[in-house]
Design an enzyme around this catalytic site. Structure first.
Site, PDB file in Angstrom:
ATOM      1  N   GLU A 193       0.842  -1.201   0.000  1.00  0.00           N
ATOM      2  CA  GLU A 193       0.000   0.000   0.000  1.00  0.00           C
ATOM      3  C   GLU A 193       0.878   1.251   0.000  1.00  0.00           C
ATOM      4  O   GLU A 193       1.794   1.373   0.803  1.00  0.00           O
ATOM      5  CB  GLU A 193      -0.921   0.009   1.224  1.00  0.00           C
ATOM      6  CG  GLU A 193      -1.873  -1.184   1.297  1.00  0.00           C
ATOM      7  CD  GLU A 193      -2.851  -1.260   0.133  1.00  0.00           C
ATOM      8  OE1 GLU A 193      -2.947  -0.278  -0.629  1.00  0.00           O
ATOM      9  OE2 GLU A 193      -3.501  -2.307  -0.025  1.00  0.00           O
ATOM     10  N   CYS A 221      -8.161  -1.325   7.938  1.00  0.00           N
ATOM     11  CA  CYS A 221      -6.743  -1.356   7.550  1.00  0.00           C
ATOM     12  C   CYS A 221      -6.260   0.042   7.188  1.00  0.00           C
ATOM     13  O   CYS A 221      -5.212   0.495   7.669  1.00  0.00           O
ATOM     14  CB  CYS A 221      -6.531  -2.322   6.384  1.00  0.00           C
ATOM     15  SG  CYS A 221      -6.752  -4.044   6.881  1.00  0.00           S
TER      16      CYS A 221
HETATM   17  N1  PCA Z   1      -8.615  -6.419   6.630  1.00  0.00           N
HETATM   18  C1  PCA Z   1      -9.586  -5.355   6.764  1.00  0.00           C
HETATM   19  C2  PCA Z   1      -9.626  -5.050   8.237  1.00  0.00           C
HETATM   20  C3  PCA Z   1      -8.891  -6.160   8.916  1.00  0.00           C
HETATM   21  C4  PCA Z   1      -8.229  -6.908   7.835  1.00  0.00           C
HETATM   22  O1  PCA Z   1      -7.446  -7.858   7.983  1.00  0.00           O
HETATM   23  C5  PCA Z   1      -9.335  -4.176   5.843  1.00  0.00           C
HETATM   24  O2  PCA Z   1      -8.815  -4.363   4.740  1.00  0.00           O
HETATM   25  O3  PCA Z   1      -9.660  -3.035   6.212  1.00  0.00           O
END
Ligand code: PCA
Length: 203
Positions: free
Chosen positions: A79, A142
Site C-alpha cells: 500500500e 486497515c
Molecule cells: N482487513 C480489513 C480489516 C482487517 C483486515 O485484515 C481491511 O482491509 O480493512
C-alpha cells in the site's frame, strides 16, 4: 539493534482466520538480528487506532509494518497511500459501521507510506513473489490503522517508518470463496522475511 513492530488483525466478516494473524504466529524472533515486536489488533474502529498508537509510543520502533487481509486481491499489495476517511462497507467486530468518518479533522487528506516501497518492490520481485503497488488501502479498518499510525508518527515527530501490506486469503479460506484467489502461508512468510531483510539492510 533495530526495532521492528509488526501488526496483524483478528478475523472479521464471518472468517474464522485472518492470514495476518497466522503470519504473526509464525514469526520466529530468533531468526533475525533485530528486535521484532508483534501486536494483534482488533477489527474495531474504537480500539485498533488507540492500540497501534500505544504500541508505537511504548516500542518506538524503527519500522512499523501493518498487515491485513483483502479478500479481493490475488497478489500481495504494497500500500502506498492512506486516506483520512473511514467509510465502512461492513460492520466492524463491535457492530460499528462508520460512514464518511474523517479520521483526524485537523489532519491531511492522505499520507504516503514511509516504507522504502521501491526497494521492497525490487527485493520481493527478485524473490519471485507476486506483488504489486496499490494506491488504495480501502476505507475500512486497515486504511484506518495505516492513516492513524502515520498521523501519530507525524504529530510526535518520530523517526518510525510505517506502512501497510494487504495479503490475499489463505487457501483454506477459499473453500468458502471458490472464485477468489489465495496464497500459501509459506509464500507469505517468504515475503515477511524479505521485508525484514530489506529493513535491516537500510542505512
Ligand atoms: N482487513 C480489513 C480489516 C482487517 C483486515 O485484515 C481491511 O482491509 O480493512
Amino acid at each position: 539493534m533495530k526495532k521492528i513492530l509488526i501488526t496483524g488483525f483478528e478475523p472479521f466478516d464471518k472468517e474464522k482466520i485472518n492470514p495476518s494473524e497466522e503470519i504473526l504466529k509464525q514469526i520466529d524472533q530468533e531468526l533475525y538480528p533485530c528486535h521484532i515486536h508483534t501486536r494483534l489488533l482488533p477489527v474495531t474502529v474504537n480500539e485498533a487506532g488507540e492500540m497501534v498508537k500505544e504500541a508505537i509510543e511504548s516500542i518506538q520502533p524503527d519500522y512499523l509494518l501493518s498487515l491485513g487481509l483483502s479478500g479481493r486481491i490475488s497478489q500481495i499489495a504494497l500500500e502506498r497511500i492512506a486516506v483520512n476517511l473511514v467509510d465502512a462497507r461492513i460492520p466492524d467486530n463491535n457492530g460499528d459501521q462508520p460512514e464518511d468518518m474523517i479520521i483526524n479533522t485537523q489532519g491531511p487528506v492522505a499520507y504516503w507510506s514511509s516504507l522504502p516501497i521501491r526497494t521492497l518492490e525490487k527485493n520481493l520481485k527478485a524473490k519471485g513473489l507476486p506483488i504489486y503497488l496499490s494506491y488504495s488501502a480501502g476505507t475500512y479498518i486497515c486504511n484506518y490503522v495505516m492513516y492513524t499510525a502515520l498521523d501519530y508518527i507525524e504529530e510526535k515527530e518520530l523517526k518510525t517508518k510505517s506502512g501497510f501490506i494487504h495479503v490475499p486469503f489463505l487457501p483454506v479460506q477459499c473453500l468458502e470463496h471458490p472464485l477468489r484467489s489465495s496464497m500459501d502461508l509459506n509464500l507469505l512468510m517468504k515475503m515477511i522475511n524479505t521485508v525484514i531483510d530489506t529493513f535491516l539492510n537500510e542505512p
